[in-house]
Motif scaffolding. Structure first.
Motif, PDB file in Angstrom:
ATOM      1  N   GLY A  68       0.777  -1.230   0.000  1.00  0.00           N
ATOM      2  CA  GLY A  68       0.000   0.000   0.000  1.00  0.00           C
ATOM      3  C   GLY A  68       0.807   1.276   0.000  1.00  0.00           C
ATOM      4  O   GLY A  68       0.397   2.281   0.584  1.00  0.00           O
ATOM      5  N   LEU A  69       1.946   1.265  -0.694  1.00  0.00           N
ATOM      6  CA  LEU A  69       2.801   2.452  -0.672  1.00  0.00           C
ATOM      7  C   LEU A  69       2.177   3.609  -1.437  1.00  0.00           C
ATOM      8  O   LEU A  69       1.661   3.450  -2.543  1.00  0.00           O
ATOM      9  N   GLU A  70       2.249   4.770  -0.820  1.00  0.00           N
ATOM     10  CA  GLU A  70       1.820   6.015  -1.470  1.00  0.00           C
ATOM     11  C   GLU A  70       2.936   7.028  -1.290  1.00  0.00           C
ATOM     12  O   GLU A  70       3.511   7.154  -0.207  1.00  0.00           O
ATOM     13  N   CYS A  71       3.238   7.753  -2.362  1.00  0.00           N
ATOM     14  CA  CYS A  71       4.309   8.746  -2.320  1.00  0.00           C
ATOM     15  C   CYS A  71       3.814  10.050  -2.916  1.00  0.00           C
ATOM     16  O   CYS A  71       3.254  10.069  -4.018  1.00  0.00           O
ATOM     17  N   ILE A  72       4.029  11.137  -2.194  1.00  0.00           N
ATOM     18  CA  ILE A  72       3.622  12.471  -2.631  1.00  0.00           C
ATOM     19  C   ILE A  72       4.854  13.374  -2.596  1.00  0.00           C
ATOM     20  O   ILE A  72       5.593  13.393  -1.609  1.00  0.00           O
ATOM     21  N   ARG A  73       5.097  14.090  -3.673  1.00  0.00           N
ATOM     22  CA  ARG A  73       6.186  15.061  -3.725  1.00  0.00           C
ATOM     23  C   ARG A  73       5.590  16.422  -4.026  1.00  0.00           C
ATOM     24  O   ARG A  73       4.993  16.635  -5.077  1.00  0.00           O
ATOM     25  N   GLY A  74       5.762  17.348  -3.063  1.00  0.00           N
ATOM     26  CA  GLY A  74       5.105  18.639  -3.204  1.00  0.00           C
ATOM     27  C   GLY A  74       3.610  18.433  -3.108  1.00  0.00           C
ATOM     28  O   GLY A  74       3.095  17.888  -2.135  1.00  0.00           O
ATOM     29  N   ASP A  75       2.882  18.851  -4.125  1.00  0.00           N
ATOM     30  CA  ASP A  75       1.433  18.622  -4.148  1.00  0.00           C
ATOM     31  C   ASP A  75       1.065  17.573  -5.194  1.00  0.00           C
ATOM     32  O   ASP A  75      -0.099  17.470  -5.599  1.00  0.00           O
ATOM     33  N   ARG A  76       2.051  16.765  -5.606  1.00  0.00           N
ATOM     34  CA  ARG A  76       1.830  15.796  -6.672  1.00  0.00           C
ATOM     35  C   ARG A  76       1.879  14.371  -6.149  1.00  0.00           C
ATOM     36  O   ARG A  76       2.823  13.981  -5.471  1.00  0.00           O
ATOM     37  N   LEU A  77       0.849  13.601  -6.474  1.00  0.00           N
ATOM     38  CA  LEU A  77       0.821  12.188  -6.136  1.00  0.00           C
ATOM     39  C   LEU A  77       1.608  11.405  -7.180  1.00  0.00           C
ATOM     40  O   LEU A  77       1.260  11.415  -8.362  1.00  0.00           O
ATOM     41  N   LEU A  78       2.674  10.739  -6.754  1.00  0.00           N
ATOM     42  CA  LEU A  78       3.495   9.966  -7.688  1.00  0.00           C
ATOM     43  C   LEU A  78       2.939   8.562  -7.882  1.00  0.00           C
ATOM     44  O   LEU A  78       2.870   8.064  -9.005  1.00  0.00           O
ATOM     45  N   PHE A  79       2.584   7.906  -6.807  1.00  0.00           N
ATOM     46  CA  PHE A  79       1.959   6.580  -6.900  1.00  0.00           C
ATOM     47  C   PHE A  79       1.225   6.292  -5.594  1.00  0.00           C
ATOM     48  O   PHE A  79       1.503   6.905  -4.557  1.00  0.00           O
ATOM     49  N   SER A  80       0.284   5.383  -5.656  1.00  0.00           N
ATOM     50  CA  SER A  80      -0.452   4.979  -4.460  1.00  0.00           C
ATOM     51  C   SER A  80      -0.894   3.529  -4.610  1.00  0.00           C
ATOM     52  O   SER A  80      -0.972   2.999  -5.718  1.00  0.00           O
ATOM     53  N   GLY A  81      -1.150   2.892  -3.473  1.00  0.00           N
ATOM     54  CA  GLY A  81      -1.584   1.503  -3.487  1.00  0.00           C
ATOM     55  C   GLY A  81      -0.587   0.554  -4.107  1.00  0.00           C
ATOM     56  O   GLY A  81      -0.963  -0.494  -4.639  1.00  0.00           O
ATOM     57  N   LEU A  82       0.693   0.872  -4.021  1.00  0.00           N
ATOM     58  CA  LEU A  82       1.718   0.063  -4.687  1.00  0.00           C
ATOM     59  C   LEU A  82       2.148  -1.082  -3.769  1.00  0.00           C
ATOM     60  O   LEU A  82       2.506  -0.874  -2.608  1.00  0.00           O
ATOM     61  N   ASN A  83       2.124  -2.295  -4.318  1.00  0.00           N
ATOM     62  CA  ASN A  83       2.550  -3.491  -3.598  1.00  0.00           C
ATOM     63  C   ASN A  83       3.646  -4.188  -4.388  1.00  0.00           C
ATOM     64  O   ASN A  83       3.607  -4.204  -5.625  1.00  0.00           O
ATOM     65  N   SER A 120      12.073   8.049  -6.291  1.00  0.00           N
ATOM     66  CA  SER A 120      11.353   8.186  -5.020  1.00  0.00           C
ATOM     67  C   SER A 120      10.988   6.820  -4.450  1.00  0.00           C
ATOM     68  O   SER A 120      11.109   6.582  -3.245  1.00  0.00           O
ATOM     69  N   LEU A 121      10.565   5.908  -5.319  1.00  0.00           N
ATOM     70  CA  LEU A 121      10.224   4.559  -4.857  1.00  0.00           C
ATOM     71  C   LEU A 121      11.465   3.859  -4.301  1.00  0.00           C
ATOM     72  O   LEU A 121      11.413   3.246  -3.225  1.00  0.00           O
ATOM     73  N   LEU A 122      12.582   3.936  -5.009  1.00  0.00           N
ATOM     74  CA  LEU A 122      13.782   3.277  -4.515  1.00  0.00           C
ATOM     75  C   LEU A 122      14.239   3.856  -3.188  1.00  0.00           C
ATOM     76  O   LEU A 122      14.696   3.120  -2.307  1.00  0.00           O
ATOM     77  N   ARG A 123      14.121   5.148  -3.015  1.00  0.00           N
ATOM     78  CA  ARG A 123      14.503   5.760  -1.744  1.00  0.00           C
ATOM     79  C   ARG A 123      13.589   5.301  -0.612  1.00  0.00           C
ATOM     80  O   ARG A 123      14.042   5.102   0.520  1.00  0.00           O
ATOM     81  N   VAL A 124      12.309   5.126  -0.903  1.00  0.00           N
ATOM     82  CA  VAL A 124      11.391   4.594   0.108  1.00  0.00           C
ATOM     83  C   VAL A 124      11.778   3.160   0.460  1.00  0.00           C
ATOM     84  O   VAL A 124      11.841   2.777   1.636  1.00  0.00           O
ATOM     85  N   LEU A 125      12.066   2.357  -0.563  1.00  0.00           N
ATOM     86  CA  LEU A 125      12.420   0.956  -0.327  1.00  0.00           C
ATOM     87  C   LEU A 125      13.766   0.827   0.378  1.00  0.00           C
ATOM     88  O   LEU A 125      14.008  -0.158   1.083  1.00  0.00           O
ATOM     89  N   ALA A 126      14.623   1.815   0.205  1.00  0.00           N
ATOM     90  CA  ALA A 126      15.929   1.803   0.877  1.00  0.00           C
ATOM     91  C   ALA A 126      15.856   2.385   2.283  1.00  0.00           C
ATOM     92  O   ALA A 126      16.868   2.395   2.996  1.00  0.00           O
ATOM     93  N   GLY A 127      14.700   2.874   2.678  1.00  0.00           N
ATOM     94  CA  GLY A 127      14.549   3.445   4.006  1.00  0.00           C
ATOM     95  C   GLY A 127      15.072   4.853   4.136  1.00  0.00           C
ATOM     96  O   GLY A 127      15.218   5.370   5.247  1.00  0.00           O
ATOM     97  N   LEU A 128      15.349   5.514   3.012  1.00  0.00           N
ATOM     98  CA  LEU A 128      15.877   6.877   3.034  1.00  0.00           C
ATOM     99  C   LEU A 128      14.770   7.923   3.028  1.00  0.00           C
ATOM    100  O   LEU A 128      15.009   9.081   3.350  1.00  0.00           O
ATOM    101  N   SER A 129      13.572   7.537   2.629  1.00  0.00           N
ATOM    102  CA  SER A 129      12.402   8.401   2.656  1.00  0.00           C
ATOM    103  C   SER A 129      11.239   7.607   3.233  1.00  0.00           C
ATOM    104  O   SER A 129      11.208   6.373   3.126  1.00  0.00           O
ATOM    105  N   ARG A 130      10.288   8.304   3.813  1.00  0.00           N
ATOM    106  CA  ARG A 130       9.105   7.641   4.349  1.00  0.00           C
ATOM    107  C   ARG A 130       7.943   7.785   3.360  1.00  0.00           C
ATOM    108  O   ARG A 130       7.751   8.852   2.782  1.00  0.00           O
ATOM    109  N   PRO A 131       7.179   6.732   3.162  1.00  0.00           N
ATOM    110  CA  PRO A 131       6.000   6.845   2.298  1.00  0.00           C
ATOM    111  C   PRO A 131       4.896   7.632   3.004  1.00  0.00           C
ATOM    112  O   PRO A 131       4.841   7.674   4.243  1.00  0.00           O
ATOM    113  N   ALA A 132       4.032   8.273   2.221  1.00  0.00           N
ATOM    114  CA  ALA A 132       2.882   8.949   2.813  1.00  0.00           C
ATOM    115  C   ALA A 132       1.933   7.928   3.438  1.00  0.00           C
ATOM    116  O   ALA A 132       1.303   8.196   4.463  1.00  0.00           O
ATOM    117  N   GLU A 133       1.829   6.767   2.815  1.00  0.00           N
ATOM    118  CA  GLU A 133       1.023   5.658   3.320  1.00  0.00           C
ATOM    119  C   GLU A 133       1.753   4.359   3.020  1.00  0.00           C
ATOM    120  O   GLU A 133       2.602   4.302   2.134  1.00  0.00           O
TER     121      GLU A 133
END
Length: 207
Positions: A10-25, A46-59
């Motif tokens: 259920g990954l969701e990533c937002i940069r600024g006011d833009r939704l990059l992806f949501s509901g990603l499994n 952005s996805l790789l940084r989330v998966l690497a633990g360098l950024s937090r997902p919005a959801e």
């Protein structure tokens, strides 16, 4: 697959006011490579940084061996190596010195002979003591690739590993990936290059 060491739900990533992806499994199991594809700005880095633990997902959450990486960061970082767009080298230090510092931060004092062997493997024999500022972009990228050889960890997360590499360098990356998968390793990567790697290779398109 519930037994996959790396799982994202259920990954969701937002940069600024833009939704990059949501509901990603996604799931990643031993000997698998997942190539993340998509147009510029689709959220690959952005996805790789989330998966690497360098950024937090919005959801959503990223799990490594069943545990949320945000609550288990130290253990996760000992089993994962992340290679971003920049090679991460200090300009005043040589490849040998840069890699000694990198190794010391992860696992203590490094063996010079082992580092020199890795540099030779990536085509930098004879450049061990040249300050990084004097290396070409491709040579800096090859130095960064040495970290994959020096850190025997199960998970590689690679953001555009072919950057600045010539044909021989691209072949080297492919060979490193094939050997890693053959030994039961896992890899996540982005690339604008068409990639032919022997093994269980899959793709995820963010477009």
């Amino acid at each position: 697959m519930s037994d996959a060491p790396l799982r994202a739900a259920g990954l969701e990533c937002i940069r600024g006011d833009r939704l990059l992806f949501s509901g990603l499994n996604l799931n990643l199991s031993p000997s698998q490579l997942l190539q993340v594809e998509g147009a510029n700005g689709a959220g690959k880095t952005s996805l790789l940084r989330v998966l690497a633990g360098l950024s937090r997902p919005a959801e959503g959450e990223v799990l490594w061996r069943g545990l949320d990486i945000q609550h288990n960061r130290a253990a996760y970082f000992t089993e994962m190596v992340y290679m971003g767009h920049a090679p991460g080298l200090k300009a005043e230090l040589s490849p040998l010195e840069n890699l000694k510092v990198s190794a010391a931060l992860r696992e203590g004092p490094a063996d010079d002979a082992r580092i020199e062997a890795a540099l030779t493997r990536v085509g930098l024999g004879g450049f061990e003591d040249v300050p990084a500022r004097g290396l070409s972009a491709g040579q800096k990228q090859r130095t960064a690739l040495c970290r994959l050889l020096l850190n025997p960890v199960p998970l590689w997360i690679l953001d555009e590993p072919f950057t600045a590499l010539d044909v021989r360098g691209i072949t080297l990356v492919r060979e490193l990936l094939e050997a890693h998968l053959a030994e039961g390793g896992m890899a996540l990567m982005t690339s604008h290059h068409a990639l032919e790697v022997r093994g269980d290779c899959r793709s995820l398109n963010l477009s």
